[in-house]
Write a protein that holds these residues in place. Structure first.
Motif, PDB file in Angstrom:
ATOM      1  N   ALA A  22       2.278  32.394 -38.279  1.00  0.00           N
ATOM      2  CA  ALA A  22       3.825  32.006 -38.257  1.00  0.00           C
ATOM      3  C   ALA A  22       4.406  31.842 -39.721  1.00  0.00           C
ATOM      4  O   ALA A  22       5.753  32.052 -39.738  1.00  0.00           O
ATOM      5  N   SER A  23       3.835  31.462 -40.650  1.00  0.00           N
ATOM      6  CA  SER A  23       4.518  31.502 -41.956  1.00  0.00           C
ATOM      7  C   SER A  23       4.834  32.863 -42.506  1.00  0.00           C
ATOM      8  O   SER A  23       5.962  32.895 -43.009  1.00  0.00           O
ATOM      9  N   ARG A  50      12.927  29.377 -35.607  1.00  0.00           N
ATOM     10  CA  ARG A  50      12.127  29.370 -34.612  1.00  0.00           C
ATOM     11  C   ARG A  50      10.701  29.277 -35.293  1.00  0.00           C
ATOM     12  O   ARG A  50       9.804  28.256 -34.957  1.00  0.00           O
ATOM     13  N   TRP A  51      10.473  30.241 -36.244  1.00  0.00           N
ATOM     14  CA  TRP A  51       9.275  30.347 -36.800  1.00  0.00           C
ATOM     15  C   TRP A  51       8.960  29.237 -38.022  1.00  0.00           C
ATOM     16  O   TRP A  51       7.704  28.635 -37.987  1.00  0.00           O
ATOM     17  N   SER A  52      10.167  28.658 -38.597  1.00  0.00           N
ATOM     18  CA  SER A  52       9.873  27.415 -39.177  1.00  0.00           C
ATOM     19  C   SER A  52       9.253  26.209 -38.560  1.00  0.00           C
ATOM     20  O   SER A  52       8.524  25.471 -38.900  1.00  0.00           O
ATOM     21  N   GLU A  53      10.040  26.064 -37.177  1.00  0.00           N
ATOM     22  CA  GLU A  53       9.674  24.774 -36.491  1.00  0.00           C
ATOM     23  C   GLU A  53       8.222  25.043 -36.026  1.00  0.00           C
ATOM     24  O   GLU A  53       7.348  24.107 -36.095  1.00  0.00           O
ATOM     25  N   ARG A  54       7.946  26.194 -35.737  1.00  0.00           N
ATOM     26  CA  ARG A  54       6.240  26.427 -35.533  1.00  0.00           C
ATOM     27  C   ARG A  54       5.433  26.196 -36.630  1.00  0.00           C
ATOM     28  O   ARG A  54       4.248  25.490 -36.418  1.00  0.00           O
ATOM     29  N   VAL A  55       5.614  26.474 -37.711  1.00  0.00           N
ATOM     30  CA  VAL A  55       5.000  26.181 -38.903  1.00  0.00           C
ATOM     31  C   VAL A  55       4.939  24.684 -39.287  1.00  0.00           C
ATOM     32  O   VAL A  55       4.025  24.162 -39.310  1.00  0.00           O
ATOM     33  N   HIS A  56       6.248  23.916 -38.858  1.00  0.00           N
ATOM     34  CA  HIS A  56       6.155  22.408 -38.998  1.00  0.00           C
ATOM     35  C   HIS A  56       5.218  21.791 -38.158  1.00  0.00           C
ATOM     36  O   HIS A  56       4.339  20.912 -38.405  1.00  0.00           O
ATOM     37  N   ALA A  57       5.249  22.493 -36.657  1.00  0.00           N
ATOM     38  CA  ALA A  57       4.537  21.734 -35.577  1.00  0.00           C
ATOM     39  C   ALA A  57       2.919  22.076 -35.826  1.00  0.00           C
ATOM     40  O   ALA A  57       2.286  21.130 -35.885  1.00  0.00           O
ATOM     41  N   LEU A  58       2.624  23.273 -36.193  1.00  0.00           N
ATOM     42  CA  LEU A  58       1.175  23.425 -36.481  1.00  0.00           C
ATOM     43  C   LEU A  58       0.569  22.603 -37.685  1.00  0.00           C
ATOM     44  O   LEU A  58      -0.555  22.042 -37.434  1.00  0.00           O
ATOM     45  N   SER A  59       1.324  22.650 -38.697  1.00  0.00           N
ATOM     46  CA  SER A  59       0.950  21.812 -40.069  1.00  0.00           C
ATOM     47  C   SER A  59       0.794  20.166 -39.594  1.00  0.00           C
ATOM     48  O   SER A  59      -0.071  19.605 -39.995  1.00  0.00           O
TER      49      SER A  59
END
Length: 738
Positions: A22-23, A50-59
């Motif tokens: 994702a990053s 969208r990819w930044s949001e996914r990175v945040h959620a995974l982190s």
């Protein structure tokens, strides 16, 4: 435990791999060329977001990634955690998001209703990601044929006994069935969740917001969720819960911040607060604005180069009529007033000049005696047009004309309009109306420069609606941004209408956004998040509204908040027995009825997870004194430690308080200690946080010392009820001899 630890390590490996992917996608999208095409710019921005949001959620999911397991009657197993993960080797689900329908049995399955589950396993974890390990687990056996295990809930009890910190923790591992049923209610409609102290109202509201952001991602990720808490301290306390659950499309605020750019903390006296919180103030504010669209007491003379014109009452009244007929807010309609007034004065000037240019009376009489027609000057029409243009230019440059416009129709900000209303008994009397429902507004009188109160915030916001932005307050975007915004708007509208299963007649976020407004929100070089854009935009319309301590809000507060959420998708949590605001709700229908009628759902929470039974028994006695019709919640645990009480002379109060707090602090290895007092002046320097009962609302502490409980009770018994129920372990009451 070794096998389960291995499974959790495998899940962390999957998360690390997906986080890296994702990053990389986010970085790649950010550096992707657009070639100047508007559609390419939009696609890049959306991809980055969208990819930044996914990175945040995974982190956010790394700590406590997996906390449970379900064994099903068909022999399959489901692992439940903070986020959903897929195993790339077989394409199967490796971890189920706690909000997914497949995870619901983890919270709701019982012996009576096992929901296809034979065993539910709760993990206790230690270590940090990605090296988390299982230290212990317990099983809830829901099938007699399965291996025996503990039918108790040590995970819940362990969480309840754990020391409190400076911020609230999420409860994804211990959500109870009655809470889960509320969390998963549909998005549409308003729901009021009432529960006594410690029933988890706040946690339920926040986890419901996280669930709705998961279940309605396409809509709410664009429009966002607004969360309203009672105080800045409360917002700081709960503000980390949703980010910890991977959700960022959320804006937090308080009633004192409902007006853009205003932070109000002062509190009005009771009667004044009730007056300001009444919906009748809507008419008061409309009249107050209308009163600023004035007529001259005496004609205003404006000397032009060739003629003097006058702004009399009739002329100003006609210009005012035309301006009001536009239906625009005050500041926008001022342009119409100015232009209409200028046109009327130009016409007045022409008429005066025309009379000066008429033939002398003796010449006109001679022409009549000779039966000859009057002489029409050559080019009269051209002369008139030229004179009109000259008068108009002369008027535009005339300072007296602009001073008259400012006097009769001034540019107003909400702050100026409300401050000048409060400062003038004459304005207040006029705005109140002849027989207004509020009667006289004398109590609102105060000098200019006084600090804004919490009850002023919704009035300032309503004035912002009535006045509109001052001229030039929001510069228009350039052409490229406008074209880009128009394309974005078109794509958003198309996507909105393709969301499966949604009512096509339901209001959408894009129904309240124009292309120019959308373009104005774009910041070159920075794709602002939904929360950033919404927080800075007074006109933003949210997809869902969460209100905590909802019993404290006035009818005016609700009026302003529901304007921000036109879909009326609302989660309101509170307890009428804890109301302390003079203009707050005495019954939910009183504040919700004017806006929602009967179109809202009521749910109750009845179990107290915070307060030990020994402390709750004391609180129940206080509740019975001022609200005998209300039942206190039932505590799930006891500590065996009764609250201590001590009475000291008033002269010794400060020394005895310090002694008591130091003793409590010495016995508290971990956790939080708070002092609650009606008057916090002079209590600085204690080894504890100090709060008033109102400031402590919604918070919880391991140990609480209450100063002068009788003084608190005399002011408001509900405040004493709130104060007693803040403690999770120990409570002390320091009485004062009188």
């Amino acid at each position: 435990m070794a096998a389960e630890t291995g499974r959790i390590r495998r899940l962390h490996d999957l998360l690390v791999a997906e986080l890296a992917e994702a990053s990389a996608h986010a970085r790649g999208a950010l550096s992707a060329p657009t070639g100047g095409e508007l559609s390419a710019r939009y696609e890049r921005d959306v991809s980055v977001h969208r990819w930044s949001e996914r990175v945040h959620a995974l982190s956010a999911a790394r700590s406590g990634l997996c906390f449970g397991r379900l064994d099903h009657t068909d022999g399959t197993t489901t692992y439940v955690g903070r986020i959903g993960l897929t195993d790339p080797e077989d394409g199967e689900s490796a971890l189920t998001d706690w909000r997914a329908p497949a995870a619901q049995p983890f919270y709701c399955a019982t012996l009576a209703t096992p929901l296809g589950v034979t065993r539910r396993r709760h993990f206790q974890l230690a270590g940090t990601a990605p090296d988390e390990r299982v230290t212990t687990f317990h099983d809830d056996v829901l099938d007699g044929a399965a291996d025996s295990g503990s039918a108790s809930d040590p995970a819940l009890l362990a969480a309840l006994k754990a020391p409190r910190g400076s911020t609230m923790r999420d409860i994804v591992t211990t959500i109870q069935a009655e809470q889960d049923a509320i969390i998963r209610l549909p998005l549409a409609g308003a729901v009021v969740i009432e529960g006594g102290p410690g029933t988890g109202k706040t946690a339920v509201a926040l986890h419901r917001a996280a669930y709705l952001l998961y279940a309605h991602r396409e809509r709410l990720a664009r429009s966002g969720v607004l969360v309203v808490g009672p105080s800045a301290g409360f917002v700081r306390y709960v503000g980390g819960v949703l980010p910890a659950l991977g959700e960022s499309a959320v804006v937090f605020t308080t009633p004192g911040r409902l007006a853009q750019g205003v932070v109000a903390t002062a509190v009005d006296p009771g009667e004044v607060a009730r007056t300001k919180g009444d919906l009748a103030m809507l008419d008061v504010l409309r009249r107050a604005v209308a009163d600023r669209q004035g007529l001259p007491a005496v004609p205003i003379a404006i000397g032009l180069e060739d003629v003097t014109v006058e702004v009399d009452r009739a002329t100003a009244a006609e210009a005012r009529r035309r301006a009001r007929a536009t239906g625009q807010p005050h500041n926008a309609a001022r342009t119409t007033f100015r232009d209409a007034l200028g046109g009327l004065l130009v016409q007045q000037g022409l008429e005066k000049l025309d009379r000066h240019l008429e033939d002398p009376p003796e010449l006109a009489e001679l022409l009549r005696d000779l039966d000859l027609p009057e002489i029409e000057p050559a080019g009269a029409a051209e002369v008139t047009a030229e004179m009109r243009a000259e008068l108009r230019d002369d008027l535009r440059a005339n300072l007296d004309f602009h001073a008259a416009v400012e006097e009769l129709w001034p540019v107003l900000t909400p702050e100026r309009a409300l401050a000048e209303l409060y400062a003038s008994p004459e304005r207040l009397a006029s705005a109140a109306g002849a027989l207004g429902p509020l009667g006289a507004l004398d109590g609102l009188h105060r000098p200019e420069g006084a600090e804004w109160t919490v009850a002023d915030a919704p009035l300032l916001d309503e004035l912002a609606e009535l006045l509109g932005a001052p001229p030039g307050d929001r510069p228009g975007p350039d052409g490229s941004d406008s074209r880009y915004a128009a394309e974005v708007l078109s794509i958003l509208e198309s996507a909105d209408r393709q969301i499966a299963g949604e009512d096509p007649d339901e209001l959408r976020p894009t129904d309240f956004v124009t292309a120019d407004v959308l373009a104005a929100r774009q910041v070159p070089g920075h794709l602002a998040s939904v929360a950033e854009r919404a927080a800075g935009d007074r006109d933003w319309r949210y997809g869902h509204l969460v209100v905590d301590e909802a019993q404290e809000l006035s009818a005016m507060d609700w009026h302003v908040l529901l304007r921000r959420c036109p879909s009326r998708s609302v989660t309101a949590v509170g307890d009428l027995a804890q109301r302390s605001a003079p203009a707050g709700a005495q019954a939910w229908a009183d504040v919700l009825g004017p806006h929602l009628g009967s179109r809202w759902t009521y749910r109750a929470l009845t179990v107290n997870y915070r307060t030990p039974s020994e402390i709750m028994d004391l609180a129940a006695g206080v509740l019975a004194e001022f609200a005998p019709d209300r039942r206190p919640p039932t505590s799930v645990r006891s500590t065996g430690e009764e609250p201590w009480e001590r009475t000291v002379p008033a002269a010794d109060l400060e020394a005895e308080l310090r002694k008591a707090v130091e003793a409590e602090a010495a016995g508290l290895e971990r956790g939080t200690l708070a002092v609650i007092a009606a008057d916090v002046e002079g209590l600085a320097g204690l080894p504890a946080e100090v709060y008033t009962p109102v400031a402590a609302k919604g918070l919880e502490f391991d140990v609480v010392v209450i100063v002068d409980p009788e003084g608190i009770r005399a002011h408001n018994p509900a405040d004493l009820y709130v104060s007693i129920t803040r403690a999770t372990r120990r409570l002390g009451l320091l009485h004062v001899e009188r």
